[in-house]
Design an enzyme around this catalytic site. Structure first.
Site, PDB file in Angstrom:
ATOM      1  N   ALA A 180       0.851  -1.037  -0.121  1.00  0.00           N
ATOM      2  CA  ALA A 180      -0.014  -0.138   0.152  1.00  0.00           C
ATOM      3  C   ALA A 180       0.778   1.314   0.047  1.00  0.00           C
ATOM      4  O   ALA A 180       0.578   2.476  -0.437  1.00  0.00           O
ATOM      5  CB  ALA A 180      -1.024  -0.012   1.224  1.00  0.00           C
ATOM      6  N   ASP A 181       1.845   1.390   0.794  1.00  0.00           N
ATOM      7  CA  ASP A 181       2.847   2.511   0.769  1.00  0.00           C
ATOM      8  C   ASP A 181       3.405   2.433  -0.637  1.00  0.00           C
ATOM      9  O   ASP A 181       3.495   3.641  -1.063  1.00  0.00           O
ATOM     10  CB  ASP A 181       3.983   2.235   1.932  1.00  0.00           C
ATOM     11  CG  ASP A 181       3.330   2.667   3.090  1.00  0.00           C
ATOM     12  OD1 ASP A 181       2.559   3.205   3.282  1.00  0.00           O
ATOM     13  OD2 ASP A 181       4.325   2.388   4.206  1.00  0.00           O
ATOM     14  N   PHE A 182       3.949   1.493  -1.141  1.00  0.00           N
ATOM     15  CA  PHE A 182       4.675   1.575  -2.329  1.00  0.00           C
ATOM     16  C   PHE A 182       4.068   1.776  -3.493  1.00  0.00           C
ATOM     17  O   PHE A 182       4.373   2.502  -4.401  1.00  0.00           O
ATOM     18  CB  PHE A 182       5.782   0.474  -2.474  1.00  0.00           C
ATOM     19  CG  PHE A 182       6.844   0.150  -1.466  1.00  0.00           C
ATOM     20  CD1 PHE A 182       7.117   1.311  -0.714  1.00  0.00           C
ATOM     21  CD2 PHE A 182       7.515  -0.889  -1.308  1.00  0.00           C
ATOM     22  CE1 PHE A 182       7.984   1.552   0.168  1.00  0.00           C
ATOM     23  CE2 PHE A 182       8.319  -1.066  -0.435  1.00  0.00           C
ATOM     24  CZ  PHE A 182       8.907   0.126   0.531  1.00  0.00           C
TER      25      PHE A 182
END
Length: 420
Positions: A180-182
Site C-alpha cells: 500500500a505504501d509503495f
C-alpha cells in the site's frame, strides 16, 4: 554479484528529465520517501525536511547504528536532508523561503496534523502560485476515517488486498512488502509528473491528493467488474488466480516450487504437450479457461501428481522448450543472483561515507535518452542543512543563529558555532 553490482556515489543530473525541479519533501515512513527518492533518481533536487531528532523511521531498526535504520536507507536515496523545527518561528521562516522557490511540496501527515502545523495547501499557496502541493494520507483528507491513524497494513485490509491473499480457507495474509505504501510511491511519481505537465499548459500549480486506501482499491481493477457480473465474491486461492487455471505454483519432486501460468488456451495446449497429456487438453472439463475454472480442484490435483514426478528445474526446462510461461519462485536471497535481475541491473549499490556500500532497488523506469538511477546515499540527519540555507539566501551569520537557537540542526556542526 555480477552485473547487478553497480555502485553509485553521485551523478550529474543536468541531462535528466526532472533536472531543475526542486521538491520540498515533508513526507515520512514509506510512501512519500520512496516516491520522492525515485523523483530524485530522475534529476529532481529533493530536500527532505526532518524534525530535529530525525524522522521516526530512522530509528526503526538501527542496523546502521543509532538513528540510521536499514529501512530509512532503503527508501531515502537521491535527496538532501535539512533538519528543521517546524514549530519554531525560525523553522517556519526557512520553510516559507524554500517554498517560495520550490516546484513541488509533498506532505504525508493526518489532516489534523497538517492543520496544526499550518502547512495546508491554503496556508502555503499564497507563497508561490507555481507550487504543486501533493498530499498523501492513509484514507483521504475528509470522510469517516480521515481522522484515524493510518498505515500500510490498514490500507491493505480495508482495500480488499488482504481479503484476497492467503491460502483457501485460511486467515487473511498481508502482502510481504508494504504494497500500500509503495503503490502510493508510484502514484506520487505519476501525479507529480502529470501536475508538472499541467503547469506547463496552464501556468499555475495545483493541489494533488493521494491516499493509500484508493491505491489498494485501484489494484482490484481486474476483479471489481468480474464480481459485479457474477455476484460471486472472490476468495483467496493461495498462489492461484481466481480467473485463470492453471496459473499458480506447483511442487517438483525435489520439493522446490515453480510457477506455471497459462494465461490463455493456447498456453494450455502447449502445457498438455509438455507433460505429454493430450487427453487433458481434449477433456471437455478442461477445454477452455472457463471450463478449467469451474473444474479447478480436479485439474489441479491431476497436475500436482504429474509435476511431482520430476525436479522443478527439469520441469522449467521442459516447459520453456514448449513455450509455456513458467519460472522459479525465489526467496529474497535468490533475487540477487537471478540472471535476469543481474542483466537488468534491478539492484544497485550505493556508497555511504561511513557504512560503505549497500543495495537498493534500481529505478524501475528506463529512459533511453535521459536514463535516471539512484544517486547518493540516504542522507545523514541535517547533512545538507547549511548548503540548503545558503541556497535559500540565508547569510552565514543567519544560518549560524538558526542552528544556535535550535531551529535548525546541522550534521556538520557538532558544537554551537561562534559568530565572528
Amino acid at each position: 554479484m555480477g552485473s547487478a553490482d553497480v555502485r553509485v556515489r553521485g551523478t550529474e543530473t543536468s541531462h535528466l528529465p526532472l533536472a531543475g525541479i526542486r521538491i520540498v519533501d515533508l513526507s515520512q515512513i514509506g510512501a512519500g520517501p520512496y516516491g520522492t527518492s525515485m523523483l530524485g533518481d530522475l534529476g529532481a533536487d529533493v530536500i527532505k525536511i526532518e524534525p530535529l531528532e530525525g524522522e521516526s523511521f530512522r530509528h526503526i531498526d538501527n542496523l546502521f547504528g543509532e538513528g540510521d535504520s536499514a529501512y530509512f536507507y532503503g527508501v531515502n536515496r537521491s535527496k538532501r536532508s535539512l533538519a528543521l523545527d517546524l514549530h519554531s518561528e525560525g523553522g517556519r521562516r526557512v520553510l516559507e523561503r524554500l517554498l517560495a522557490d520550490a516546484d513541488v511540496m509533498v506532505v504525508a501527515f493526518r489532516p489534523d496534523a497538517v492543520r496544526r502545523l499550518g502547512i495546508r495547501y491554503e496556508d502555503v499557496a499564497g507563497l508561490n502560485d507555481q507550487l504543486i502541493y501533493c498530499s498523501i494520507t492513509a484514507f483521504g483528507e475528509d470522510g469517516p476515517r480521515a481522522h484515524q491513524p493510518g498505515m500500510d497494513i490498514l490500507a491493505q485490509g480495508m482495500g480488499g488486498i488482504m481479503g484476497l491473499t492467503g491460502e483457501a480457507g485460511g486467515a487473511p495474509v498481508k502482502v510481504g512488502v508494504p504494497i500500500a505504501d509503495f503503490a502510493g510511491s508510484f502514484l506520487l511519481g505519476f501525479a507529480v509528473s502529470a501536475a508538472l505537465r499541467g503547469r506547463d499548459l496552464n501556468g499555475v500549480g495545483q493541489k494533488v491528493t493521494i491516499n493509500l486506501l484508493d491505491g489498494q482499491v485501484a489494484n482490484l481493477a481486474n476483479i471489481l467488474t468480474h464480481y459485479d457480473r457474477t455476484k460471486i465474491p472472490v476468495r483467496p486461492h493461495g498462489g492461484g488466480h481466481a480467473q485463470l487455471v492453471p496459473y499458480q505454483p506447483f511442487r517438483g519432486s525435489d520439493g522446490r516450487y515453480f510457477i506455471v501460468a497459462c494465461l490463455n488456451d493456447r498456453f494450455w495446449q502447449r502445457l498438455g504437450a509438455a507433460v505429454e497429456r493430450h487427453d487433458l487438453v481434449a477433456d471437455n472439463r478442461f477445454r477452455t479457461n472457463p471450463d478449467r475454472v469451474r473444474n479447478r480442484s480436479e485439474l489441479i490435483r491431476m497436475l500436482e501428481k504429474i509435476f511431482a514426478t520430476l525436479p522443478a528445474s527439469e520441469w522449467l526446462e521442459l516447459l520453456d522448450e514448449k513455450g509455456v510461461p513458467c519460472g522459479p519462485i525465489h526467496r529474497l536471497e535468490d533475487v540477487f543472483n537471478d540472471p535476469q535481475v543481474q542483466h537488468n541491473e534491478s539492484i544497485i549499490w550505493l556508497e555511504h561515507p561511513e557504512h560503505g556500500s549497500y543495495p537498493v532497488p534500481n529505478l524501475p523506469i528506463r529512459f533511453e535518452q535521459t536514463p535516471g538511477r539512484p544517486r547518493g546515499y540516504a542522507p545523514r540527519l541535517g547533512e545538507h542543512s547549511l548548503e540548503i540555507l545558503a541556497e535559500a539566501g540565508f547569510t552565514d551569520e543567519e544560518a549560524v543563529e538558526l542552528i544556535r537557537s535550535g531551529d535548525v540542526r546541522s550534521f556538520s556542526v557538532t558544537a554551537p558555532p561562534v559568530v565572528p
